[in-house]
Design an enzyme around this catalytic site. Structure first.
Site, short mmCIF file in Angstrom:
data_model
loop_
_atom_site.label_atom_id
_atom_site.label_comp_id
_atom_site.label_asym_id
_atom_site.label_seq_id
_atom_site.Cartn_x
_atom_site.Cartn_y
_atom_site.Cartn_z
CB SER A 131 -0.95 0.02 1.21
OG SER A 131 -0.24 0.27 2.40
CE LYS A 144 -2.54 1.99 4.58
NZ LYS A 144 -1.78 0.81 4.99
#
Length: 239
Positions: free
Chosen positions: A159, A197
């Site tokens: 990701s 993230k």
């Protein structure tokens, strides 16, 4: 498979009912698992019910029934209060060591390198259950770190590929609980999921943003996200 927090809650309910015959209150469960709010307990109970481990009895307050326990059940595994840093994929089902990351240790090469603890694997993808497991140490250049305490995590997932972070990389994290918008952080969601993230703010909410268009940005209330550290370096091995 249950997450660490799901298993801790299930065993807490089981042990309390063995002792008193009455399930614990939501406040007691929240305090036992060191959660910030009762909404986290509601989510955990719903997950346990969906997986067939507990049943809610209708028309009765605080009415829970434990249907089954995990195969790896150990009476010594009890809810623990706090853990730092929060990482993933270590010894799920076994009591973890609850040691905070130590300061990086210089090694015998004129101080040009330091040893940093590798605390497990972090999800650069869908968050996985958060546990702590110091697996080994890694040697990094001293000028990569700066001040503060540091730990390393092995990346699992894709990701963050547009930020140059790939599956199998090792990220170096400066331990801390604050971040600025745009920082890449280790974020703990609902005290049970850890993920790597980019940190953003959306009004009063917190956004955890992937660096891959295949993944959606996830938005949370500020009470649901705890920053566990910021990315300061990356190590990649070529085979």
């Amino acid at each position: 498979m249950l997450t660490r927090k799901q298993q801790e809650l299930l065993l807490f309910i089981h042990e309390r009912m063995k002792e008193s015959g009455v399930p614990p209150s939501f406040d007691e469960m929240k305090d036992a698992l060191d959660l910030a709010s009762k909404s986290g307990i509601h989510r955990l109970i719903t997950a346990l019910e969906e997986r067939g481990f507990i049943r809610r009895l209708p028309n009765r307050a605080r009415a829970l029934e434990v249907i089954k326990l995990p195969e790896a059940y150990s009476p010594s595994l009890q809810p623990r209060r706090g853990f730092s840093p929060s990482v993933i994929e270590g010894s799920l089902g076994k009591p973890p060591a609850v040691a905070a990351p130590a300061a990086a240790k210089p090694i015998a090469d004129n101080g040009n390198s330091v040893s940093v603890p590798v605390m497990g694997r972090i999800a650069a993808g869908v968050p996985i259950s958060a546990i702590q497991n110091n697996t080994h140490d890694i040697v990094v250049p001293a000028d990569m770190l700066g001040s503060g305490e540091h730990y390393a995590l092995e990346v699992k997932g894709d990701s963050m590929i547009d930020a140059g972070i790939f599956d199998g990389d090792t990220v170096i994290i400066r331990n801390g609980s604050t971040a600025s918008p745009g920082d890449i952080v280790v974020a703990l969601v609902d005290d049970e999921e850890a993920t790597l993230k980019r940190f953003r703010r959306k009004g009063a909410s917190i956004a955890l943003e992937a660096a891959n268009p295949a993944y959606e940005t996830r938005i949370f209330g500020p009470d649901r996200v705890k920053v566990q550290g910021k990315l300061v370096g990356l190590i990649r091995r070529y085979h």
